[in-house]
Write an enzyme that holds these catalytic residues in place. Structure first.
Site, PDB file in Angstrom:
ATOM      1  N   ARG A   1      26.740  42.487  49.330  1.00 25.94           N
ATOM      2  CA  ARG A   1      26.246  41.358  50.133  1.00 25.94           C
ATOM      3  C   ARG A   1      24.780  40.982  49.904  1.00 25.94           C
ATOM      4  O   ARG A   1      24.294  40.060  50.562  1.00 25.94           O
ATOM      5  CB  ARG A   1      26.450  41.589  51.639  1.00 25.94           C
ATOM      6  CG  ARG A   1      27.883  41.860  52.062  1.00 25.94           C
ATOM      7  CD  ARG A   1      28.782  40.677  51.817  1.00 25.94           C
ATOM      8  NE  ARG A   1      30.076  40.824  52.501  1.00 25.94           N
ATOM      9  CZ  ARG A   1      31.218  40.381  51.996  1.00 25.94           C
ATOM     10  NH1 ARG A   1      31.252  39.753  50.829  1.00 25.94           N
ATOM     11  NH2 ARG A   1      32.345  40.524  52.665  1.00 25.94           N
TER      12      ARG A   1
ATOM     13  N   HIS B   1      35.305  47.785  43.042  1.00 31.72           N
ATOM     14  CA  HIS B   1      35.332  46.559  43.848  1.00 31.72           C
ATOM     15  C   HIS B   1      34.584  46.748  45.174  1.00 31.72           C
ATOM     16  O   HIS B   1      35.184  47.019  46.205  1.00 31.72           O
ATOM     17  CB  HIS B   1      36.789  46.169  44.100  1.00 31.72           C
ATOM     18  CG  HIS B   1      36.979  44.738  44.448  1.00 31.72           C
ATOM     19  ND1 HIS B   1      37.957  43.951  43.896  1.00 31.72           N
ATOM     20  CD2 HIS B   1      36.320  43.936  45.310  1.00 31.72           C
ATOM     21  CE1 HIS B   1      37.893  42.734  44.394  1.00 31.72           C
ATOM     22  NE2 HIS B   1      36.909  42.696  45.267  1.00 31.72           N
TER      23      HIS B   1
ATOM     24  N   ASP C   1      35.406  36.860  41.848  1.00 30.01           N
ATOM     25  CA  ASP C   1      36.128  37.411  42.999  1.00 30.01           C
ATOM     26  C   ASP C   1      35.766  36.726  44.309  1.00 30.01           C
ATOM     27  O   ASP C   1      34.616  36.376  44.552  1.00 30.01           O
ATOM     28  CB  ASP C   1      35.878  38.909  43.142  1.00 30.01           C
ATOM     29  CG  ASP C   1      36.677  39.480  44.304  1.00 30.01           C
ATOM     30  OD1 ASP C   1      37.901  39.394  44.270  1.00 30.01           O
ATOM     31  OD2 ASP C   1      36.055  39.970  45.260  1.00 30.01           O
TER      32      ASP C   1
ATOM     33  N   HIS D   1      42.877  44.106  43.349  1.00 31.43           N
ATOM     34  CA  HIS D   1      43.643  44.252  44.601  1.00 31.43           C
ATOM     35  C   HIS D   1      45.053  43.636  44.592  1.00 31.43           C
ATOM     36  O   HIS D   1      45.338  42.719  45.359  1.00 31.43           O
ATOM     37  CB  HIS D   1      42.856  43.703  45.793  1.00 31.43           C
ATOM     38  CG  HIS D   1      42.130  42.403  45.586  1.00 31.43           C
ATOM     39  ND1 HIS D   1      42.744  41.281  45.121  1.00 31.43           N
ATOM     40  CD2 HIS D   1      40.843  42.069  45.801  1.00 31.43           C
ATOM     41  CE1 HIS D   1      41.849  40.304  45.052  1.00 31.43           C
ATOM     42  NE2 HIS D   1      40.691  40.755  45.459  1.00 31.43           N
TER      43      HIS D   1
ATOM     44  N   ASP E   1      37.611  47.269  47.702  1.00 31.31           N
ATOM     45  CA  ASP E   1      37.319  45.909  48.187  1.00 31.31           C
ATOM     46  C   ASP E   1      36.509  45.975  49.493  1.00 31.31           C
ATOM     47  O   ASP E   1      36.747  45.192  50.431  1.00 31.31           O
ATOM     48  CB  ASP E   1      38.592  45.077  48.361  1.00 31.31           C
ATOM     49  CG  ASP E   1      38.299  43.577  48.476  1.00 31.31           C
ATOM     50  OD1 ASP E   1      37.111  43.184  48.347  1.00 31.31           O
ATOM     51  OD2 ASP E   1      39.245  42.804  48.692  1.00 31.31           O
TER      52      ASP E   1
HETATM   53 ZN   LIG Z   1      39.041  39.603  45.871  1.00 37.10          ZN
END
Ligand SMILES: [Zn+2]
Length: 431
Positions: free
Chosen positions: A63, A59, A151, A233, A306
């Protein structure tokens, strides 16, 4: 450095085989080699350090394309390498989203050009990630995508997710849908866990029920379709319970938890630190402890970062205006060692398994996660489990919105080896 070298005297922890022993590890021409290849090779003394399969992150937000001012594939994979990662799954909520094979290939090409970490682009579940029509998952699967996720938000309707779980099975049994489990209608306008703390801080909340509802819905649909589901998560105790029951039943479900949800709680928000604002939010001590127990007993399969870079000016705004997320690639291993392994909540071998071997399996990243055996691709991390350092800018990441800023941590990456190349040496990225 490429070619041939030997890590001498390190403690090899290989969850893929159960090995935990001091021995030399030889790297020759991109692969792990037998002791006979050690002669004449450069020796790197790693006495006192741990050598393990390179870490794998399920995860990561890189960008790019679209928000290169916060992170790029190059800077994000440099952060990954610095943190000991040799493979990351790049989340699809870029601009434009990764909803077709062309964007997927562009991200991959940037990763290959950077040469710091293997990148496995995630494809979206819905076209444009707008939650209305299914994306061309077959086309993306044909291009090698193994994980699909919208996500940033959950797949909005049960019908869409049911169709996605059914449809995806036509393209391969190993394909997986990764869900950001928050019910949009319950979290709208919320900025932290809903409870006593949010009331006292005067901030609108995001209740734990938002996660529980989506997890329960998704598990019901995994059961109905036979599709493979991965829950991103996890943050709440009841979600852990739901996953535990689903696994006991034999459903094809896996789950991840972040270092910050394992270590921080809503009480850490009393300073209104925007680096600790994230979705799903940090919850209570009871939730945190349930996540730790779930990770230790295997209910939660993997630790995922994340990693969510944001520009300084975005995070310096008021708490309720700041975007959610913390960077995590460069601190994950040390946070886990300091907060979970050192106090005895988790064994070091289980930590490495949850950060490498298991996520590699979930992602289908067969070159990663061990075993550390002759002929295997040389993707390794070497770290000093005792070295102390303080989390501070600059980071290899372009961003510095770390929830752990200022923390003193134990455990420092010394070497990262990607397909036989030292991409990190003496704690610094080499390119
Ligand atoms: Zn997420």
């Amino acid at each position: 450095m490429t070619g041939r070298f030997v890590f001498a005297g390190g403690r090899v922890i290989d969850p893929a085989t159960g090995e935990d022993a001091v021995r030399d590890v030889v790297v020759a021409d991109g692969v792990l080699a037998g002791a006979e290849a050690a002669e004449g090779a450069d020796r790197i003394d790693v006495t006192g350090m741990v050598l393990a399969p390179g870490l794998v992150d399920l995860h990561t937000h890189l960008r790019e394309p679209g928000d290169e001012h916060t992170e790029t594939v190059a800077s994000g994979t440099r952060a990954a390498a610095a943190g000991g990662y040799t493979a990351v799954a790049a989340m699809a909520n870029t601009r434009p989203p990764a909803d077709n094979a062309a964007v997927i290939q562009a991200v991959r090409d940037l990763a290959v050009a950077a040469g710091l970490c293997d990148v496995f682009p995630v494809g979206t579940v819905t076209r444009g990630r707008d939650g209305e029509l299914l994306a061309e998952m077959g086309e993306m699967a044909a291009a090698g995508v193994r994980m699909f996720s919208d996500d940033g938000a959950a797949v909005p309707t049960a019908r869409l997710l049911r169709n996605a779980l059914t449809y995806l099975q036509a393209f391969g049994d190993d394909l997986v849908i990764a869900e950001h489990a928050e019910d949009a209608s319950l979290v709208e306008g919320g900025h932290m866990h809903e409870g006593i703390r949010s009331a006292s801080l005067g901030l609108a909340g995001r209740p734990a029920e938002a996660e529980e509802i989506v997890v329960a819905r998704d598990l019901a649909l995994a059961r109905a379709t036979g599709g493979r589901l991965h829950l991103c998560h996890l943050s709440s105790a009841r979600a852990v319970e739901l996953v535990r029951a689903a696994k006991a039943e034999g459903l094809r479900v896996t789950a991840e938890v972040t270092p910050h949800h394992l270590t921080l709680t809503d009480e850490d928000l009393i300073t209104y630190d925007t680096s600790r604002k994230m979705n799903p939010p940090l919850r209570t001590v009871e939730d945190r402890d349930a996540l730790r127990a779930g990770l230790a007993d295997g209910t939660i399969d993997a630790i995922a970062t994340d990693h969510a870079p944001h520009a300084v000016e975005e995070k310096e705004s008021e708490f309720d205006l700041a975007p959610p997320g913390t960077i995590g690639l460069e601190t994950a291993l040390a946070v886990v060692i300091t907060e979970l392994v050192a106090p005895g909540h988790l064994s070091l071998a289980r930590a490495i398994e949850a950060m490498s071997t298991v996520p590699a399996r979930i992602l289908g990243a067969s070159d990663h996660g061990g075993p550390i055996a002759s002929g295997r691709p040389a993707n390794l991390v070497v770290f000093d489990p005792e070295a102390e350092w303080t989390v501070e800018a600059p980071f290899a990441s372009k961003a510095r919105n770390s929830a752990f800023l200022g923390r003193s941590l134990r455990g420092a990456v010394a070497y990262t080896v990607l397909h036989g190349s030292l991409v990190v040496a003496n704690g610094k990225p080499t390119r």
